[in-house]
Design a protein around this motif. Structure first.
Motif, PDB file in Angstrom:
ATOM      1  N   LEU A 172       2.469   1.678  -3.505  1.00  0.00           N
ATOM      2  CA  LEU A 172       1.511   2.196  -4.492  1.00  0.00           C
ATOM      3  C   LEU A 172       1.191   3.668  -4.238  1.00  0.00           C
ATOM      4  O   LEU A 172       1.024   4.450  -5.171  1.00  0.00           O
ATOM      5  CB  LEU A 172       0.224   1.355  -4.458  1.00  0.00           C
ATOM      6  CG  LEU A 172       0.365  -0.104  -4.922  1.00  0.00           C
ATOM      7  CD1 LEU A 172      -0.940  -0.844  -4.743  1.00  0.00           C
ATOM      8  CD2 LEU A 172       0.808  -0.165  -6.386  1.00  0.00           C
ATOM      9  N   GLU A 173       1.140   4.034  -2.966  1.00  0.00           N
ATOM     10  CA  GLU A 173       0.878   5.436  -2.623  1.00  0.00           C
ATOM     11  C   GLU A 173       2.025   6.327  -3.108  1.00  0.00           C
ATOM     12  O   GLU A 173       1.809   7.438  -3.603  1.00  0.00           O
ATOM     13  CB  GLU A 173       0.706   5.566  -1.108  1.00  0.00           C
ATOM     14  CG  GLU A 173       0.346   6.964  -0.661  1.00  0.00           C
ATOM     15  CD  GLU A 173       0.174   7.064   0.854  1.00  0.00           C
ATOM     16  OE1 GLU A 173       0.126   8.186   1.367  1.00  0.00           O
ATOM     17  OE2 GLU A 173       0.101   6.005   1.511  1.00  0.00           O
TER      18      GLU A 173
ATOM     19  N   ASP B 211       0.841  -1.213   0.000  1.00  0.00           N
ATOM     20  CA  ASP B 211       0.000   0.000   0.000  1.00  0.00           C
ATOM     21  C   ASP B 211       0.873   1.259   0.000  1.00  0.00           C
ATOM     22  O   ASP B 211       0.583   2.229  -0.720  1.00  0.00           O
ATOM     23  CB  ASP B 211      -0.913   0.006   1.228  1.00  0.00           C
ATOM     24  CG  ASP B 211      -2.016  -1.044   1.123  1.00  0.00           C
ATOM     25  OD1 ASP B 211      -2.284  -1.493   0.004  1.00  0.00           O
ATOM     26  OD2 ASP B 211      -2.583  -1.417   2.167  1.00  0.00           O
TER      27      ASP B 211
ATOM     28  N   HIS C 167       1.674   6.549  -7.088  1.00  0.00           N
ATOM     29  CA  HIS C 167       0.338   6.658  -7.674  1.00  0.00           C
ATOM     30  C   HIS C 167       0.286   7.610  -8.873  1.00  0.00           C
ATOM     31  O   HIS C 167      -0.506   7.418  -9.793  1.00  0.00           O
ATOM     32  CB  HIS C 167      -0.679   7.096  -6.615  1.00  0.00           C
ATOM     33  CG  HIS C 167      -0.613   8.552  -6.246  1.00  0.00           C
ATOM     34  ND1 HIS C 167       0.342   9.043  -5.365  1.00  0.00           N
ATOM     35  CD2 HIS C 167      -1.352   9.622  -6.662  1.00  0.00           C
ATOM     36  CE1 HIS C 167       0.162  10.358  -5.240  1.00  0.00           C
ATOM     37  NE2 HIS C 167      -0.843  10.731  -6.015  1.00  0.00           N
TER      38      HIS C 167
ATOM     39  N   MET D 184       1.270   5.698 -12.089  1.00  0.00           N
ATOM     40  CA  MET D 184       0.530   4.472 -12.396  1.00  0.00           C
ATOM     41  C   MET D 184      -0.882   4.791 -12.849  1.00  0.00           C
ATOM     42  O   MET D 184      -1.532   5.663 -12.291  1.00  0.00           O
ATOM     43  CB  MET D 184       0.446   3.564 -11.161  1.00  0.00           C
ATOM     44  CG  MET D 184       1.711   2.851 -10.804  1.00  0.00           C
ATOM     45  SD  MET D 184       1.370   1.628  -9.522  1.00  0.00           S
ATOM     46  CE  MET D 184       3.009   0.983  -9.247  1.00  0.00           C
TER      47      MET D 184
ATOM     48  N   ASP E  40      -2.202  -0.581 -14.107  1.00  0.00           N
ATOM     49  CA  ASP E  40      -0.949  -0.914 -13.410  1.00  0.00           C
ATOM     50  C   ASP E  40      -1.213  -1.256 -11.950  1.00  0.00           C
ATOM     51  O   ASP E  40      -0.667  -2.233 -11.412  1.00  0.00           O
ATOM     52  CB  ASP E  40       0.027   0.258 -13.484  1.00  0.00           C
ATOM     53  CG  ASP E  40       0.490   0.552 -14.902  1.00  0.00           C
ATOM     54  OD1 ASP E  40       0.503  -0.391 -15.717  1.00  0.00           O
ATOM     55  OD2 ASP E  40       0.813   1.713 -15.192  1.00  0.00           O
ATOM     56  N   LYS E  41      -2.053  -0.451 -11.309  1.00  0.00           N
ATOM     57  CA  LYS E  41      -2.336  -0.670  -9.894  1.00  0.00           C
ATOM     58  C   LYS E  41      -3.022  -2.010  -9.677  1.00  0.00           C
ATOM     59  O   LYS E  41      -2.674  -2.757  -8.759  1.00  0.00           O
ATOM     60  CB  LYS E  41      -3.216   0.468  -9.371  1.00  0.00           C
ATOM     61  CG  LYS E  41      -3.478   0.399  -7.875  1.00  0.00           C
ATOM     62  CD  LYS E  41      -4.282   1.599  -7.397  1.00  0.00           C
ATOM     63  CE  LYS E  41      -4.552   1.501  -5.894  1.00  0.00           C
ATOM     64  NZ  LYS E  41      -5.374   2.650  -5.412  1.00  0.00           N
ATOM     65  N   ARG E  42      -3.991  -2.335 -10.547  1.00  0.00           N
ATOM     66  CA  ARG E  42      -4.679  -3.631 -10.418  1.00  0.00           C
ATOM     67  C   ARG E  42      -3.695  -4.779 -10.612  1.00  0.00           C
ATOM     68  O   ARG E  42      -3.785  -5.809  -9.944  1.00  0.00           O
ATOM     69  CB  ARG E  42      -5.808  -3.735 -11.438  1.00  0.00           C
ATOM     70  CG  ARG E  42      -7.064  -2.981 -11.050  1.00  0.00           C
ATOM     71  CD  ARG E  42      -8.246  -3.446 -11.888  1.00  0.00           C
ATOM     72  NE  ARG E  42      -7.982  -3.296 -13.308  1.00  0.00           N
ATOM     73  CZ  ARG E  42      -8.213  -2.190 -14.005  1.00  0.00           C
ATOM     74  NH1 ARG E  42      -8.722  -1.135 -13.385  1.00  0.00           N
ATOM     75  NH2 ARG E  42      -7.955  -2.121 -15.289  1.00  0.00           N
TER      76      ARG E  42
ATOM     77  N   ASP F 286      -4.818   2.948 -13.593  1.00  0.00           N
ATOM     78  CA  ASP F 286      -5.614   1.956 -12.864  1.00  0.00           C
ATOM     79  C   ASP F 286      -5.206   0.538 -13.216  1.00  0.00           C
ATOM     80  O   ASP F 286      -5.201  -0.351 -12.357  1.00  0.00           O
ATOM     81  CB  ASP F 286      -7.103   2.160 -13.161  1.00  0.00           C
ATOM     82  CG  ASP F 286      -7.640   3.426 -12.516  1.00  0.00           C
ATOM     83  OD1 ASP F 286      -6.987   3.925 -11.581  1.00  0.00           O
ATOM     84  OD2 ASP F 286      -8.703   3.910 -12.950  1.00  0.00           O
TER      85      ASP F 286
ATOM     86  N   ARG G 139       6.889  -7.054 -11.002  1.00  0.00           N
ATOM     87  CA  ARG G 139       6.184  -6.191 -10.041  1.00  0.00           C
ATOM     88  C   ARG G 139       6.738  -6.392  -8.631  1.00  0.00           C
ATOM     89  O   ARG G 139       6.989  -5.424  -7.909  1.00  0.00           O
ATOM     90  CB  ARG G 139       4.685  -6.506 -10.074  1.00  0.00           C
ATOM     91  CG  ARG G 139       4.013  -6.181 -11.405  1.00  0.00           C
ATOM     92  CD  ARG G 139       2.519  -6.369 -11.321  1.00  0.00           C
ATOM     93  NE  ARG G 139       1.908  -6.299 -12.635  1.00  0.00           N
ATOM     94  CZ  ARG G 139       1.384  -7.339 -13.289  1.00  0.00           C
ATOM     95  NH1 ARG G 139       1.400  -8.541 -12.722  1.00  0.00           N
ATOM     96  NH2 ARG G 139       0.844  -7.188 -14.476  1.00  0.00           N
TER      97      ARG G 139
END
Length: 532
Positions: free
Chosen positions: A189-190, A186, A193, A196, A200-202, A198, A278
């Motif tokens: 990713l923060e 988390d 963000h 990235m 990439d985040k998924r 959506d 990743r």
């Protein structure tokens, strides 16, 4: 289930259910638990009992596909070599699982013995230090007896400090506290963000979900190369079509069992490599911050699976495409025709075409052009924000006379009169990545397959057609095309990186680009006869 104590240690004795005894040719199954400790034997027995129960269920499910009235009839029905191979694989898988459990037990015992050895070493170091201090201690006691003015208390305090120092030397270092992998992800990713989307985040969240299913949610420092290897081995057993449905909540282990049962194709090495990439980026992020000691996801080898090679449309396939009626219930024949027309005469990517706005069609120096550029989202519609695939993707594409003669500009004007924002107003944003091309892509793929056009020949193949046609025109002489013009027309970065190429040819004259556009001609299809 029964635990039996023998001279060699505890064993698990498990009776085989009556309905599958003749299939397995066994009345009971025995497994050594490799311990003389009753409490440890109970825990290990439960593990193997659970694995054996699942094994019985798989065998029972296999036999349900046969119609029989007795065990002998079932045996006769299952006489084919294929059935025997399936049963043999089920048994092999079960035995492999049990061996893996026993390997884990031996590994745990080995780690326990190593810890005991470390404790012994620390105790020995302390004992040696005390033994070395004994003569000094005895000398102090003897001296204190003979000299009443001697301050023994002060001497003992000094010795106490020395012993405290010794204790610090032999005391094992305290383990660093690091965040759980879920928390660390988390934070990663923060921190990223802004870079990235959506999709990439998924992708990151899906990878971490599968890794935690395989190895547990531990402190990030606690993971080892063994965990990375376990994850790779499990992913290599995953069925090819996993994760296609949002409603599919099966775990990595359930998916592997499903794949085995249905003999599904496995996922590609490229997919596993993407998962590792990743995870590696997360570990690299925390390695630079001193949170982990090494990146456990680098150095792994992946054998790339051969891709389906994209090939150009041949003349026969193009004729099939032109002479076939489009029958999508949601996309009109006209929309289909102009999207295919733009792809085959301009080489534009399908998402670029589907996102064309009315405002993107302009006259530049008297020439009608499509401007491929960044899109800003309208209020309340964040999914409309879009950027071309590459920096070179931002470009000016003159419309060829072929498209104009086919009525493309009339179509643009009719859409403008209806106050449409997007040129192809029938299309909708859909899919995980909110693309406007998803619905068309799926309909086009179904249409193509119905016409028996093979894999590898798809919408992107139009881009290959255009590129090949243009590059086959000699650069010299009247009608010649320069490589830099073609690159600008198609939105390619280009191979020539000289200063002259990057600066002076950064904006190719639109008249030259128009010349490129009109050079795209298909055999047996005169430009003046093209209808859409």
């Amino acid at each position: 289930m029964k635990l039996v104590r023998l001279d060699s240690g505890y064993h698990l004795r498990r009776w085989v259910p009556l309905d599958i005894r003749k299939i397995l040719a066994k009345n009971e199954i025995w497994h050594s638990l490799e311990t003389n400790n009753s409490e440890i034997a109970k825990l290990r027995g439960c593990d193997i009992f659970s694995a054996t129960s699942k094994f019985f269920i798989v065998v029972r499910n296999m036999t349900k596909s046969y119609i029989y009235h007795s065990a002998s009839e079932l045996i006769s029905e299952m006489s084919s070599d294929n059935d025997k191979k399936i049963l043999s694989k089920i048994i092999d898988t079960y035995e492999l699982h049990v061996r893996e459990l026993k390997s884990q037990y031996r590994l745990q015992e080995g780690e326990h013995y190593l810890e005991r050895m470390a404790d012994y070493q620390r105790l020995k170091t302390l004992t040696d230090a005390v033994e070395k201090s004994k003569p000094e201690l005895e000398a102090v006691l003897e001296y204190s007896k003979n000299n009443k003015d001697f301050n023994a208390y002060k001497s003992f305090e000094q010795m106490k400090e020395q012993f405290a120092q010794i204790s610090g030397w032999v005391k094992p270092p305290e383990k660093r506290k690091t965040p759980l992998l879920s928390v660390a992800t988390d934070k990663y990713l923060e921190a990223h963000h802004e870079k990235m989307n959506d999709s990439d985040k998924r992708g990151f969240l899906n990878t971490i979900k599968r890794f935690i299913e395989a190895c547990g949610d531990k402190e990030i420092l606690d993971y080892t190369g063994e965990d990375a290897g376990t994850f790779k081995e499990l992913m290599e057993k995953m069925p090819e079509n996993y994760g296609k449905s949002r409603t599919d909540t099966r775990t990595i282990f359930e998916l592997i069992e499903y794949g085995k049962l249905h003999k599904s194709s496995r996922i590609s090495e490229k997919t596993i490599k993407n998962h590792f990439a990743r995870l590696s980026s997360i570990w690299r992020y925390y390695l630079l911050r001193g949170v982990v000691n090494s990146n456990i996801f680098i150095g792994w080898k992946f054998i790339g699976k051969a891709k389906i090679k994209r090939i150009r449309w041949n003349d026969e396939q193009l004729q099939t495409l032109m002479n076939s009626s489009w029958n999508s219930p949601t996309i009109s024949q006209k929309t289909f025709g102009y999207i295919v027309g733009l792809g085959s005469y301009s080489g534009m990517r399908v998402e670029e075409i589907c996102r064309i706005r009315i405002q993107d069609i302009k006259e530049v120096r008297g020439i009608s052009c499509i401007i491929v550029q960044d899109h800003q989202a309208r209020k309340g519609k964040p999914w409309e924000k879009w950027t071309p695939k590459t920096e070179a993707g931002e470009r000016v594409i003159p419309l060829s006379d072929t498209l104009i003669n086919a009525g493309f500009l009339k179509f643009v004007r009719s859409q403008k009169s209806k106050k449409q924002y997007y040129l192809f107003s029938e299309l909708r944003f859909s899919g995980k990545d909110k693309k406007r091309s998803d619905g068309f892509q799926q309909a086009f793929s179904r249409f193509k397959l119905r016409k028996k056009i093979p894999k590898g020949v798809d919408f992107h193949s139009f881009r290959h057609n255009v590129s090949t046609k243009l590059r086959n025109i000699h650069e010299k002489g009247e009608g010649g095309l320069r490589e830099s013009w073609i690159d600008d027309f198609l939105g390619h970065e280009g191979n020539n990186k000289s200063v002259g190429s990057t600066i002076y040819l950064d904006e190719v004259d639109v008249k030259n680009l128009k010349k490129v556009a009109d050079s795209v001609v298909y055999p047996d299809v005169p430009p003046e006869n093209v209808t859409i």
